[in-house]
Motif scaffolding. Structure first.
Motif, mmCIF file in Angstrom:
data_model
loop_
_atom_site.group_PDB
_atom_site.id
_atom_site.type_symbol
_atom_site.label_atom_id
_atom_site.label_comp_id
_atom_site.label_asym_id
_atom_site.label_seq_id
_atom_site.Cartn_x
_atom_site.Cartn_y
_atom_site.Cartn_z
ATOM 1 N N VAL A 143 -0.251 -20.581 7.020
ATOM 2 C CA VAL A 143 -1.113 -21.735 6.733
ATOM 3 C C VAL A 143 -2.547 -21.352 7.086
ATOM 4 O O VAL A 143 -2.811 -20.908 8.211
ATOM 5 C CB VAL A 143 -0.680 -22.973 7.541
ATOM 6 C CG1 VAL A 143 -1.681 -24.120 7.348
ATOM 7 C CG2 VAL A 143 0.714 -23.416 7.140
ATOM 8 N N TYR A 192 -0.151 -21.082 2.355
ATOM 9 C CA TYR A 192 -0.379 -22.504 2.195
ATOM 10 C C TYR A 192 -1.843 -22.783 2.513
ATOM 11 O O TYR A 192 -2.324 -22.486 3.618
ATOM 12 C CB TYR A 192 0.528 -23.302 3.135
ATOM 13 C CG TYR A 192 2.000 -23.146 2.833
ATOM 14 C CD1 TYR A 192 2.721 -24.166 2.212
ATOM 15 C CD2 TYR A 192 2.679 -21.967 3.160
ATOM 16 C CE1 TYR A 192 4.072 -24.020 1.924
ATOM 17 C CE2 TYR A 192 4.032 -21.804 2.870
ATOM 18 C CZ TYR A 192 4.720 -22.835 2.255
ATOM 19 O OH TYR A 192 6.054 -22.679 1.958
ATOM 20 N N CYS A 193 -2.558 -23.345 1.539
ATOM 21 C CA CYS A 193 -3.959 -23.685 1.766
ATOM 22 C C CYS A 193 -4.391 -24.749 0.767
ATOM 23 O O CYS A 193 -3.691 -25.021 -0.215
ATOM 24 C CB CYS A 193 -4.872 -22.454 1.693
ATOM 25 S SG CYS A 193 -4.971 -21.671 0.070
ATOM 26 N N THR A 194 -5.546 -25.339 0.999
ATOM 27 C CA THR A 194 -6.055 -26.380 0.110
ATOM 28 C C THR A 194 -6.634 -25.767 -1.166
ATOM 29 O O THR A 194 -6.855 -24.551 -1.257
ATOM 30 C CB THR A 194 -7.158 -27.187 0.805
ATOM 31 O OG1 THR A 194 -8.268 -26.312 1.053
ATOM 32 C CG2 THR A 194 -6.662 -27.788 2.112
ATOM 33 N N ALA A 247 -1.762 -32.363 6.832
ATOM 34 C CA ALA A 247 -3.115 -31.788 6.848
ATOM 35 C C ALA A 247 -4.134 -32.915 6.929
ATOM 36 O O ALA A 247 -4.023 -33.916 6.216
ATOM 37 C CB ALA A 247 -3.345 -30.953 5.595
ATOM 38 N N HIS A 263 0.855 -22.032 -2.178
ATOM 39 C CA HIS A 263 1.396 -23.383 -2.078
ATOM 40 C C HIS A 263 0.232 -24.309 -1.714
ATOM 41 O O HIS A 263 -0.412 -24.124 -0.679
ATOM 42 C CB HIS A 263 2.474 -23.461 -0.997
ATOM 43 C CG HIS A 263 3.577 -22.454 -1.171
ATOM 44 N ND1 HIS A 263 4.753 -22.740 -1.824
ATOM 45 C CD2 HIS A 263 3.668 -21.154 -0.778
ATOM 46 C CE1 HIS A 263 5.529 -21.674 -1.822
ATOM 47 N NE2 HIS A 263 4.891 -20.696 -1.197
ATOM 48 N N GLN A 264 -0.026 -25.278 -2.553
ATOM 49 C CA GLN A 264 -1.158 -26.183 -2.342
ATOM 50 C C GLN A 264 -0.873 -27.137 -1.187
ATOM 51 O O GLN A 264 0.180 -27.771 -1.130
ATOM 52 C CB GLN A 264 -1.422 -26.987 -3.606
ATOM 53 C CG GLN A 264 -2.602 -27.942 -3.503
ATOM 54 C CD GLN A 264 -2.673 -28.869 -4.703
ATOM 55 O OE1 GLN A 264 -1.649 -29.255 -5.251
ATOM 56 N NE2 GLN A 264 -3.876 -29.212 -5.115
ATOM 57 N N ILE A 265 -1.817 -27.230 -0.266
ATOM 58 C CA ILE A 265 -1.719 -28.195 0.825
ATOM 59 C C ILE A 265 -2.340 -29.509 0.364
ATOM 60 O O ILE A 265 -3.515 -29.552 -0.005
ATOM 61 C CB ILE A 265 -2.444 -27.696 2.089
ATOM 62 C CG1 ILE A 265 -1.695 -26.508 2.705
ATOM 63 C CG2 ILE A 265 -2.589 -28.818 3.109
ATOM 64 C CD1 ILE A 265 -2.327 -25.964 3.972
ATOM 65 N N PHE A 312 3.904 -32.090 4.097
ATOM 66 C CA PHE A 312 4.609 -31.002 3.435
ATOM 67 C C PHE A 312 5.448 -30.249 4.451
ATOM 68 O O PHE A 312 5.284 -30.409 5.664
ATOM 69 C CB PHE A 312 3.643 -30.062 2.702
ATOM 70 C CG PHE A 312 2.739 -29.243 3.589
ATOM 71 C CD1 PHE A 312 3.034 -27.921 3.883
ATOM 72 C CD2 PHE A 312 1.560 -29.779 4.109
ATOM 73 C CE1 PHE A 312 2.198 -27.152 4.680
ATOM 74 C CE2 PHE A 312 0.710 -29.019 4.905
ATOM 75 C CZ PHE A 312 1.034 -27.701 5.186
ATOM 76 N N ILE A 349 -4.349 -29.844 11.557
ATOM 77 C CA ILE A 349 -2.931 -29.920 11.212
ATOM 78 C C ILE A 349 -2.178 -30.697 12.290
ATOM 79 O O ILE A 349 -2.329 -30.443 13.482
ATOM 80 C CB ILE A 349 -2.322 -28.504 11.094
ATOM 81 C CG1 ILE A 349 -2.782 -27.798 9.816
ATOM 82 C CG2 ILE A 349 -0.804 -28.556 11.154
ATOM 83 C CD1 ILE A 349 -2.145 -28.300 8.538
ATOM 84 N N THR A 399 -4.096 -33.096 0.812
ATOM 85 C CA THR A 399 -4.965 -33.680 1.836
ATOM 86 C C THR A 399 -5.111 -35.186 1.697
ATOM 87 O O THR A 399 -5.803 -35.812 2.505
ATOM 88 C CB THR A 399 -6.369 -33.037 1.789
ATOM 89 O OG1 THR A 399 -6.912 -33.188 0.472
ATOM 90 C CG2 THR A 399 -6.307 -31.562 2.161
#
Length: 305
Positions: free
Chosen positions: A85, A110-112, A160, A138-140, A148, A185, A142
């Protein structure tokens, strides 16, 4: 839920390679009571077998070597890391991804959206990795109320929380902040209800953060600078702590004041700059933190919630 601090320092580590401030000079020469630290990252697990990494610092290889549980040795090529992440796109939180390029499957990252954009355009880390192991992004989410989970990390629900901070200097929108440039987080163990709130970069305690911080059993938050003008006073930089997106610990509106009324049983400062006097175990600043029941993270710190 088990939490392992892999690295506890801010960018550059402690001592920083080119710094001769009293802290760095003293720890090199052994003339102060302080321990070296690598750049900040933590790992968490719900079963002591599979691990989720938060950020990938430039010191990641040394951090893995000091924590053998990340290399269980079940096959000729193996890792216990199920995902990574990214809290932001900063160099000290992403450069370690290059050191993981030898994998035989894509890295589950995993990040925005905004961090993904910065790592494909401003600093194309993901494009470089495509020539090696590749990236499975993998889209985080918000949006408020979104959560997730990471496959293989059972019983941990992740939320997030957008933070107001600057994108990295290389970002195309460095001076045009977007939601998702920087996140905190919340990790919730769904078996016990225990919660960790992790935010190594925190410019201010915004109203939407308070519920997460009030609910947390453990707060692991920004410990970059003791005073806002810390680096100015040492003649190192003209930047203020707040200019860099980091709340100072001391003074009116500082982190100590913000943490004082919160009920968490564990309050821990992480991402500590090499200039910060709290690195000295016998300093008056460290004594103040002890009186406030606030701990200072160190490499190898290990505990469970």
């Amino acid at each position: 839920m088990r939490i392992r601090v892999l690295g506890s320092a801010a960018g550059g580590g402690f001592p920083q390679w080119n710094c001769n401030c009293p802290n760095c000079d003293g720890v090199r020469k052994g003339t102060i009571e302080a321990s070296p630290r690598t750049q900040s990252s933590i790992a968490i697990s719900s079963d002591n077998v599979n691990w989720l990494l938060f950020n990938a610092s430039p010191d990641i290889l040394a951090q893995f070597q000091r924590f053998p549980e990340l290399q269980p040795g079940r096959a000729i090529r193996d890792t216990a890391v199920k995902g990574i992440v990214l809290m932001d796109a900063q160099i000290d939180h992403t450069t370690g991804l290059f050191m993981l390029r030898e994998g035989n499957t894509p890295l589950d990252i995993y990040c925005t959206d905004m961090v993904h954009e910065d790592l494909t355009q401003g600093n194309p880390v993901f494009k470089v990795l495509d020539h090696f192991c590749g990236v499975a992004w993998h889209q985080i989410p918000t949006a408020a109320g979104s959560t997730f989970q990471v496959e293989g990390i059972n019983d941990i629900r992740i939320t997030a929380v957008p933070l107001s901070s600057k994108a990295p200097p290389f970002s195309p929108h460095r001076h045009d902040p977007h939601e998702g440039d920087n996140i905190g987080i919340q990790l919730e163990d769904t078996r016990t209800g225990k919660k960790l709130f992790y935010a190594p970069g925190l410019a201010s305690i915004e109203p939407h953060l308070l519920p997460f911080m009030q609910q947390a059993n453990c707060l692991m938050v920004d410990g970059t600078c003791w005073t806002n003008d810390e680096m100015q006073a040492l003649g190192i930089s003209n930047k203020l702590s707040l200019d860099m997106g980091h709340m100072p610990q001391s003074g009116s509106g500082g982190m100590i004041e913000a943490l004082r009324p919160l009920p968490a049983s564990h309050k821990i400062l992480i991402h500590i700059n090499n200039t910060n006097p709290i690195l000295r175990e016998d300093s008056s600043e460290r004594q103040i933190l002890e009186q406030e029941h606030i701990a200072v993270a160190f490499d190898g710190m290990d505990f469970s919630l």
